[in-house]
Design a protein around this motif. Structure first.
Motif, PDB file in Angstrom:
ATOM      1  N   PRO A  23      -6.954  16.314   1.521  1.00 56.67           N
ATOM      2  CA  PRO A  23      -7.563  15.317   2.398  1.00 56.67           C
ATOM      3  C   PRO A  23      -6.611  14.893   3.509  1.00 56.67           C
ATOM      4  CG  PRO A  23      -6.865  14.315   0.341  1.00 56.67           C
ATOM      5  CD  PRO A  23      -6.647  15.794   0.189  1.00 56.67           C
ATOM      6  N   GLN A  24      -7.167  14.552   4.648  1.00 55.03           N
ATOM      7  CA  GLN A  24      -6.357  14.058   5.756  1.00 55.03           C
ATOM      8  C   GLN A  24      -5.896  12.642   5.450  1.00 55.03           C
ATOM      9  OE1 GLN A  24      -5.433  15.806   8.428  1.00 55.03           O
ATOM     10  NE2 GLN A  24      -6.492  17.594   7.592  1.00 55.03           N
ATOM     11  N   ARG A  25      -4.625  12.410   5.549  1.00 51.11           N
ATOM     12  CA  ARG A  25      -4.075  11.096   5.251  1.00 51.11           C
ATOM     13  C   ARG A  25      -4.449  10.104   6.351  1.00 51.11           C
ATOM     14  NH1 ARG A  25       0.023  14.403   2.997  1.00 51.11           N
ATOM     15  NH2 ARG A  25       0.429  13.826   0.837  1.00 51.11           N
ATOM     16  N   GLY A  26      -4.680   8.858   5.921  1.00 56.47           N
ATOM     17  CA  GLY A  26      -4.951   7.805   6.882  1.00 56.47           C
ATOM     18  C   GLY A  26      -6.413   7.687   7.270  1.00 56.47           C
ATOM     19  N   VAL A  27      -7.301   8.478   6.708  1.00 49.62           N
ATOM     20  CA  VAL A  27      -8.702   8.437   7.098  1.00 49.62           C
ATOM     21  C   VAL A  27      -9.467   7.403   6.279  1.00 49.62           C
ATOM     22  CG1 VAL A  27     -10.838   9.767   7.184  1.00 49.62           C
ATOM     23  CG2 VAL A  27      -8.696  10.817   7.890  1.00 49.62           C
ATOM     24  N   GLN A  81       0.862   1.293   1.602  1.00 48.24           N
ATOM     25  CA  GLN A  81      -0.084   1.133   2.698  1.00 48.24           C
ATOM     26  C   GLN A  81      -0.961   2.380   2.796  1.00 48.24           C
ATOM     27  OE1 GLN A  81       1.773   0.363   6.455  1.00 48.24           O
ATOM     28  NE2 GLN A  81      -0.154  -0.078   7.510  1.00 48.24           N
ATOM     29  N   GLY A  82      -2.262   2.167   2.840  1.00 45.47           N
ATOM     30  CA  GLY A  82      -3.174   3.307   2.857  1.00 45.47           C
ATOM     31  C   GLY A  82      -3.221   4.038   1.535  1.00 45.47           C
ATOM     32  N   SER A  83      -3.099   3.300   0.424  1.00 43.01           N
ATOM     33  CA  SER A  83      -3.077   3.947  -0.892  1.00 43.01           C
ATOM     34  C   SER A  83      -4.399   4.638  -1.216  1.00 43.01           C
ATOM     35  CB  SER A  83      -2.749   2.909  -1.973  1.00 43.01           C
ATOM     36  OG  SER A  83      -3.741   1.886  -2.015  1.00 43.01           O
ATOM     37  N   GLN A  84      -5.483   4.279  -0.506  1.00 39.32           N
ATOM     38  CA  GLN A  84      -6.782   4.899  -0.783  1.00 39.32           C
ATOM     39  C   GLN A  84      -6.794   6.391  -0.489  1.00 39.32           C
ATOM     40  OE1 GLN A  84      -6.322   2.134   0.985  1.00 39.32           O
ATOM     41  NE2 GLN A  84      -7.274   0.546  -0.279  1.00 39.32           N
ATOM     42  N   GLN A  85      -5.846   6.859   0.317  1.00 41.27           N
ATOM     43  CA  GLN A  85      -5.827   8.285   0.647  1.00 41.27           C
ATOM     44  C   GLN A  85      -5.464   9.151  -0.563  1.00 41.27           C
ATOM     45  OE1 GLN A  85      -2.404   9.405   3.187  1.00 41.27           O
ATOM     46  NE2 GLN A  85      -1.646   7.331   2.799  1.00 41.27           N
ATOM     47  N   LEU A 276       1.045  13.051  -6.204  1.00 41.52           N
ATOM     48  CA  LEU A 276       1.130  12.614  -7.589  1.00 41.52           C
ATOM     49  C   LEU A 276       1.782  11.237  -7.684  1.00 41.52           C
ATOM     50  CD1 LEU A 276       2.164  15.907  -9.430  1.00 41.52           C
ATOM     51  CD2 LEU A 276      -0.060  14.766  -9.489  1.00 41.52           C
ATOM     52  N   GLN A 277       2.817  11.003  -6.890  1.00 40.40           N
ATOM     53  CA  GLN A 277       3.432   9.683  -6.851  1.00 40.40           C
ATOM     54  C   GLN A 277       2.456   8.650  -6.306  1.00 40.40           C
ATOM     55  OE1 GLN A 277       6.993  10.441  -4.520  1.00 40.40           O
ATOM     56  NE2 GLN A 277       8.248  10.490  -6.367  1.00 40.40           N
ATOM     57  N   GLY A 278       1.727   9.011  -5.249  1.00 46.13           N
ATOM     58  CA  GLY A 278       0.756   8.091  -4.670  1.00 46.13           C
ATOM     59  C   GLY A 278      -0.397   7.765  -5.601  1.00 46.13           C
ATOM     60  N   MET A 279      -0.701   8.675  -6.502  1.00 49.51           N
ATOM     61  CA  MET A 279      -1.739   8.420  -7.509  1.00 49.51           C
ATOM     62  C   MET A 279      -1.218   7.569  -8.665  1.00 49.51           C
ATOM     63  SD  MET A 279      -3.388  12.211  -7.954  1.00 49.51           S
ATOM     64  CE  MET A 279      -3.945  13.185  -6.548  1.00 49.51           C
TER      65      MET A 279
END
Length: 361
Positions: A23-27, A81-85, A276-279
């Motif tokens: 997925p494109q980050r920041g979308v 910030q933007g963790s939804q990505q 994986l870290q962001g998840m």
């Protein structure tokens, strides 16, 4: 997220393969919070935790994961910030769990989403199927970022290993992408079976099998070559063959277990590990190695690309998602016939569909 293969699924230990592009980050943007419901009576105080570094969950002998470390990892991931990505995999698996809820021709007055995260299941459900929903998670930050849904909900801070709910409370218990970090999985199944009402159903999804085998193999080969040995960087996962046995031992019946193989394409190994870290899915096993040397990391990237890479330079990461459905026993449920009560022999089946011809003199 660009889905390249239709979202089909199979049952009873069969495999469904699905591919996604990175997925494109920041979308993605943050979804509004869902309103609180009037289920105040189900909001007990959080369970007391021991200060022992290696406290054993529910008295079980196995103590593989540092649960406090996992809480910190989830809190850190939610604060990004933007963790939804990084929610693309959880959202996809949550939608597949919701599909299994819709397969049951029933309305559930009260349901529990255990380890709900940002309510990745609830956003795919309607109040025609679930009338009220309790969202339980160990991370307050993730609960505060939950997605909107039309179902009246209440948030409860609760550990999957210590359910603070009385027996026979819920008509439905859900769990998605959370239970693979539980130390005492048999004990967790028994607690879920306890809080269900008779004839209640548990529907869950857990990462298992050979998940991230590409990353695991690349790191092991690189560390062996550069450092003369390797340490585990990917946590152990539950095998699909074990889930049915564990749920049966916990008292569930009418069991269904199936597996989806989801493959996500990334630019390189570095994006795999970043996501994986962001998840919040970094390793939290007690025997984990805290440092990954730069030389070993670069060597692992080369091994990953050489062994599994695509011609365009990208690399795949495979996730095996195990789905499980189990019912709490009730006298109204169908039961197998007694042994020896059959009225038809299997040998008679050979006569089915056979054309009978009559000879003429």
């Amino acid at each position: 997220m660009n889905k390249l293969v239709s979202n089909s699924r199979t049952r009873v230990l069969l495999t469904c393969r699905t591919w996604f592009s990175h997925p494109q980050r920041g979308v993605l943007t943050a979804a509004p919070n869902t309103p609180k419901s009037r289920l105040a009576s189900l909001n007990p105080p959080p369970p007391q935790r021991t200060d022992s570094r290696r406290h054993r969950s529910g008295g079980a002998g196995m103590n593989v994961f540092d649960r406090e470390m996992k809480r910190r990892q989830r809190k850190w991931a939610a604060s990004l910030q933007g963790s939804q990505q990084f929610d693309y995999l959880r959202d996809e698996v949550g939608s597949r769990v919701a599909d299994r809820v819709y397969d049951i021709a029933r309305t559930f007055p009260l349901a529990l989403d255990l380890g709900c995260g940002k309510s990745h299941i609830a956003q795919h459900l309607s109040k025609d199927v679930v009338e009220r929903l309790v969202l339980a998670d160990t991370s307050e930050d993730r609960l505060n970022q939950r997605s909107a849904c039309e179902i009246p909900t209440q948030c409860v801070l609760a550990d999957e290993e210590y359910l603070p709910f009385p027996e026979n409370t819920f008509d439905l218990v859900l769990s998605s992408m959370s239970m693979h970090w539980i130390n005492d999985l048999p004990g967790a199944f028994k607690q879920i079976q306890s809080v269900l009402k008779p004839d209640g159903v548990f529907i869950g999804a857990v990462v298992g099998g050979e998940t991230l085998f590409e990353l695991r193999c690349s790191l092991q080969l690189a560390e062996t070559e550069r450092e003369g040995g390797f340490s585990p960087h990917i946590s152990p996962y539950t095998a699909v063959s074990d889930l049915g046995n564990l749920m049966g031992q916990a008292g569930f019946n009418m069991l269904t277990v199936d597996l989806d193989e989801i493959q996500v394409d990334y630019p390189s190994i570095f994006e795999v590990m970043t996501d994986l870290q962001g998840m919040g899915e970094s390793n939290c096993a007690w025997n984990r190695k805290s440092v990954l040397h730069r030389d070993s990391m670069l060597a692992a990237a080369a091994v990953y690309q050489e062994m599994y890479g695509h011609p365009d330079g990208g690399v795949p990461a495979t996730f095996h998602v195990l789905y499980m459905i189990g019912w709490k026993p009730h006298e109204s449920q169908a039961r197998p016939a007694k042994r020896g009560s059959a009225t038809v022999s299997f040998s008679d089946l050979t006569q089915v569909g056979r054309t009978v011809t009559k000879e003429t003199p």
